[in-house]
Design an enzyme around this catalytic site. Structure first.
Site, PDB file in Angstrom:
ATOM      1  N   CYS A 133      -4.331   2.076  -4.787  1.00 17.46           N
ATOM      2  CA  CYS A 133      -3.526   3.099  -4.117  1.00 17.46           C
ATOM      3  C   CYS A 133      -2.209   3.349  -4.849  1.00 17.46           C
ATOM      4  O   CYS A 133      -1.722   4.480  -4.905  1.00 17.46           O
ATOM      5  CB  CYS A 133      -3.258   2.699  -2.671  1.00 17.46           C
ATOM      6  SG  CYS A 133      -2.403   1.116  -2.501  1.00 17.46           S
TER       7      CYS A 133
ATOM      8  N   HIS B 256       0.891  -1.163   0.000  1.00 21.27           N
ATOM      9  CA  HIS B 256       0.000   0.000   0.000  1.00 21.27           C
ATOM     10  C   HIS B 256       0.926   1.208   0.000  1.00 21.27           C
ATOM     11  O   HIS B 256       1.900   1.241   0.757  1.00 21.27           O
ATOM     12  CB  HIS B 256      -0.892   0.036   1.243  1.00 21.27           C
ATOM     13  CG  HIS B 256      -1.566   1.360   1.436  1.00 21.27           C
ATOM     14  ND1 HIS B 256      -2.627   1.776   0.661  1.00 21.27           N
ATOM     15  CD2 HIS B 256      -1.305   2.372   2.294  1.00 21.27           C
ATOM     16  CE1 HIS B 256      -3.000   2.981   1.040  1.00 21.27           C
ATOM     17  NE2 HIS B 256      -2.210   3.362   2.034  1.00 21.27           N
TER      18      HIS B 256
END
EC number: 3.4.-.-
Length: 168
Positions: free
Chosen positions: A108, A38
């Protein structure tokens, strides 16, 4: 003429698997993965990220993910905070609406890569952006894809960008 102000741009990298991908990927996928990444962009004293809730921000390290596992110096930008927030608001109404989120194709890391290029002209490291194709290139990744496609990730602890007081 006065030189322009330069603002540092950082990429925060989190391993969502907390080390499990490194240990289990050889068994499950038949190839080594170092993490399930992430990412977010830190600029103008805030951390900006994209998930199933759209574009969000928080103080650096302020999500429930805690501090990042790695910080990458992406470079510097001349883009002011005001212009940057206008840019994010337009992205949040177009390419990076919450409903556009997809774990493999629009996540993301896609957002961090787009924003890094806007701010600095540089991409984020390919070991991050290549992760979905690495997973999907395996039989197990293909078998899991229908399940994984349904996963929506939104790290808790951020405020929506482009909406007053974080309101949806």
């Amino acid at each position: 003429m006065e030189p322009p102000n330069l603002y540092p741009v950082k990429l925060y990298v989190y391993d969502l698997s907390k080390g499990l991908a490194r240990r289990l990927s050889p068994i499950m996928l038949g190839k080594q993965l170092e993490g399930i990444w992430h990412t977010s962009i830190v600029v103008h004293k805030d951390e900006f990220f994209f998930g199933s809730g759209g574009i969000s921000s928080c103080p650096p390290g302020g999500t429930l993910l805690g501090p990042p596992d790695t910080v990458v110096d992406v470079g510097s930008t001349e883009v002011t905070e005001e212009i940057f927030l206008e840019y994010l608001a337009s992205l949040g109404e177009s390419l990076f609406r919450g409903e556009a989120y997809n774990l493999f194709e629009h996540n993301c890391n896609t957002f961090s890569n787009e924003v890094a290029q806007f701010l600095t002209g540089r991409k984020i490291p390919s070991y991050i952006t290549d992760l979905p194709s690495e997973v999907l290139s395996t039989p197990f990744g293909q078998a899991l894809r229908p399940f994984l496609d349904s996963i929506q990730i939104q790290p808790p602890g951020g405020n929506s960008v482009g909406r007053p007081n974080g309101q949806s």
